[in-house]
Design an enzyme around this catalytic site. Sequence first.
Site, PDB file in Angstrom:
ATOM      1  N   GLU A  36       4.496 -10.595   0.171  1.00 27.72           N
ATOM      2  CA  GLU A  36       3.065 -10.318   0.143  1.00 27.72           C
ATOM      3  C   GLU A  36       2.621 -10.069  -1.289  1.00 27.72           C
ATOM      4  O   GLU A  36       2.731  -8.935  -1.793  1.00 27.72           O
ATOM      5  CB  GLU A  36       2.753  -9.074   0.985  1.00 27.72           C
ATOM      6  CG  GLU A  36       3.099  -9.225   2.442  1.00 27.72           C
ATOM      7  CD  GLU A  36       2.282  -8.271   3.301  1.00 27.72           C
ATOM      8  OE1 GLU A  36       1.531  -8.747   4.150  1.00 27.72           O
ATOM      9  OE2 GLU A  36       2.373  -7.058   3.078  1.00 27.72           O
ATOM     10  N   GLU A  77       0.843  -1.213   0.000  1.00 27.34           N
ATOM     11  CA  GLU A  77       0.000   0.000   0.000  1.00 27.34           C
ATOM     12  C   GLU A  77       0.866   1.247   0.000  1.00 27.34           C
ATOM     13  O   GLU A  77       0.510   2.260  -0.606  1.00 27.34           O
ATOM     14  CB  GLU A  77      -0.961  -0.036   1.206  1.00 27.34           C
ATOM     15  CG  GLU A  77      -2.087  -1.036   0.965  1.00 27.34           C
ATOM     16  CD  GLU A  77      -2.574  -1.758   2.212  1.00 27.34           C
ATOM     17  OE1 GLU A  77      -2.378  -1.251   3.325  1.00 27.34           O
ATOM     18  OE2 GLU A  77      -3.161  -2.847   2.049  1.00 27.34           O
TER      19      GLU A  77
HETATM   20  P1  PGA Z   1      -4.564  -8.962   4.650  1.00 18.19           P
HETATM   21  O1  PGA Z   1      -3.356  -7.888   4.649  1.00 18.19           O
HETATM   22  O2  PGA Z   1      -4.196 -10.010   5.659  1.00 18.19           O
HETATM   23  O3  PGA Z   1      -5.788  -8.165   5.071  1.00 18.19           O
HETATM   24  O4  PGA Z   1      -4.657  -9.492   3.270  1.00 18.19           O
HETATM   25  C1  PGA Z   1      -2.027  -8.303   4.761  1.00 18.19           C
HETATM   26  C2  PGA Z   1      -1.110  -7.118   4.704  1.00 18.19           C
HETATM   27  O5  PGA Z   1      -1.409  -6.155   3.983  1.00 18.19           O
HETATM   28  O6  PGA Z   1      -0.064  -7.080   5.376  1.00 18.19           O
END
Ligand code: PGA
Length: 256
Positions: free
Chosen positions: A170, A100
């Site tokens: 991720e 993000e």
């Molecule tokens: P999520 O997020 O478990 O809601 O998919 C993981 C993260 O962004 O670290």
Amino acid sequence: MARNPLVMGNWKMNHTRAKTREWCRSMNEHLGEQQLPDRIGLGLAPPFTALDVAAEQAGPRLIIAAQNVHWETSGAFTGEVSAEMLREAGCHMVIIGHSERRHVFGENDERISRKVAAAAEAGLVPILCVGETEDQRDSGRTEAVIEEQLRRGLERRRFDDPHGLVVAYEPVWAIGTGRTATAQQAQEAHSFLRNVLASATGTAVADGVRLLYGGSVKPANAAELAGMPDVDGFLVGGASLEADSLMAIARAFEAS
Ligand code: PGA
């Protein structure tokens, strides 16, 4: 080298100070009752405004992490927070380069590497996040993308202690979508990242660095992922907002 599992909750922009108190109370009860084995590390990354509350209320068992840091130590950087300030607020770790931050706030590898170096310099353990988008995976570029992100992220700092660094894989397409990478996909990416890490830090260090998986981890899918040899923990978003489910996820490592 045996690696102790590490499960970290990333609250993102959720939970007030009051809710943080409540969460910590509930987690402390779970820790009291369920006796999560000491070798399983557990922590949370609340928003900046709740860091001190978490540090005070959470008890010695929980590791406190921030979700971001600036690379300079002080100065005219409106809206930013330094590594020293995070230490003072009770942090031991900091998430850096979350997707993000990369995709919504335009952070690039250059800035991420500055943050990694500044955090480590100040004695914080960086949790460096890497991960490919769906397009990148579909076009067969997963390995090239995560290798570049990892190498660039580490280019300003040499890590000689495996406990001084954590890496989180991720996949962007799995974050907050309910779509988890399969255990096989996670293992492949982690084993690849460990090899990249070995060429940057040497095998001894790379063997000891915890590689976390993140992306829609839930109590229901945690055990299968936790069973993979190179999945050393999780970075959990949505399912960390309640203490119960983060605890259930951490317990998935009891068998590993
Ligand atoms: P999520 O997020 O478990 O809601 O998919 C993981 C993260 O962004 O670290």
